[in-house]
Design a protein around this motif. Sequence first.
Motif, short mmCIF file in Angstrom:
data_model
loop_
_atom_site.label_atom_id
_atom_site.label_comp_id
_atom_site.label_asym_id
_atom_site.label_seq_id
_atom_site.Cartn_x
_atom_site.Cartn_y
_atom_site.Cartn_z
N ASP A 1 -5.31 -4.46 7.72
CA ASP A 1 -5.77 -4.81 8.95
C ASP A 1 -6.90 -4.28 9.59
N VAL A 2 -7.10 -3.05 9.23
CA VAL A 2 -8.08 -2.29 9.52
C VAL A 2 -9.33 -1.77 8.50
N LEU A 3 -8.71 -1.46 7.31
CA LEU A 3 -9.66 -1.00 6.27
C LEU A 3 -10.06 -2.20 5.37
N GLY A 4 -9.19 -3.16 5.24
CA GLY A 4 -9.31 -4.54 4.55
C GLY A 4 -9.23 -4.18 3.10
N LEU A 5 -8.27 -3.20 2.85
CA LEU A 5 -8.38 -3.05 1.13
C LEU A 5 -7.68 -4.15 0.53
N ASP A 6 -7.34 -4.08 -0.84
CA ASP A 6 -7.04 -5.10 -1.65
C ASP A 6 -5.78 -5.11 -1.99
N GLY A 7 -5.00 -4.16 -1.69
CA GLY A 7 -3.55 -3.91 -2.22
C GLY A 7 -3.10 -2.41 -2.09
N VAL A 8 -2.10 -2.34 -2.60
CA VAL A 8 -1.56 -1.01 -2.67
C VAL A 8 -1.29 -0.34 -4.31
N VAL A 9 -1.04 1.02 -4.22
CA VAL A 9 -0.78 1.46 -5.45
C VAL A 9 0.58 2.37 -5.14
N MET A 10 1.57 2.19 -6.25
CA MET A 10 2.55 2.92 -5.88
C MET A 10 3.05 3.75 -7.22
N SER A 11 3.69 5.10 -6.98
CA SER A 11 4.33 5.81 -8.04
C SER A 11 5.51 4.96 -8.33
#
Length: 330
Positions: A115-125
């Motif tokens: 919502d703030v940074l507008g990133l494209d998804g997440v990475v998870m170990s």
Amino acid sequence: MDGGWIDVHHHSYHPPLITELRRRGVTHMAPGVPLPEWTVTDSLRVMDANGVQAAILSILLPDAAFDEGAASLVRQANEWSADLVRSFPGRFGALAVLPLPDVEATLAEIDHAFDVLGLDGVVMSASLADGRYLGDPAFAAVFDELNRRGAVVFVHPNPAYRCDCAGGPGFTAKVPPPLVDFVMDTTRAVADLLFGGTLGRCHDIKFILAHAGGTVPFLAWRLELAATWVLPEAGEVDVAAELRRLYYETAQAASPATLACLREVTAGENILFGTDFPFMKDAVVSATLGHLAGIADLDFRGNILALFPRLADRLEKAGLGREVADVARL
């Protein structure tokens, strides 16, 4: 390929992040894998040399990085990634790293990342420092929120993972964990998500599996047979359907034999181009493209643009994109 390749598995380790990791006593990502010396110039150089137009950046933090102030370190890392996307909107997207196993902090970081940074998804170990996997019931709220957002989740081996179920004394000296144990970490995570119910419950998450899913494609039928002998309650799980809807990328997994196995498990639109730069150096990036360049029936670029609409929009605005007609299928 119209417009150039897009790399979905491309790591960024900002110099201030490396400095902070070293301050915390972290010197290696994994046994035999020192912290990388990386700059954005390095990425742009290898991308330009190989016809890679854009890359989805991700950061994997070693377990030791979570010993103190994990949430603040994660927030700073995500801010650095967002800055790179703003500085190079036609070259990069980015995935947010999360401070698991702290569920409350992770939910807050998801809000900030999207919502703030507008990133494209997440990475998870795939696994955590305490040995838990992503399908642990304690993480249900995290996946429910990612599902609500229809998020992309890139599942990557834990850099610190080493399998303690096989290999006697001296085994890891002969066979370092990145060679075999990493792919087993991803495989275990997928099985945990599958048989723990997360995949069946969270159909709006787009899961991308690093390194073609580890050994998942090869073991697919074995997983399908679980209900016939060791896991009777798995009879309600449509294993083949769940594995088919996952996304698999090609880092260290672009050989004809691997791709043939992968095609038996999933559809062509679920196979993505990835390199694992900078851990895989220039020659491996070129070799990966060499394996993939002649495959006419896989639209590697279109597959990734369909998953990452914000990147597609940025490329379109820069006159570098192309129409993606099948976004609705997601």
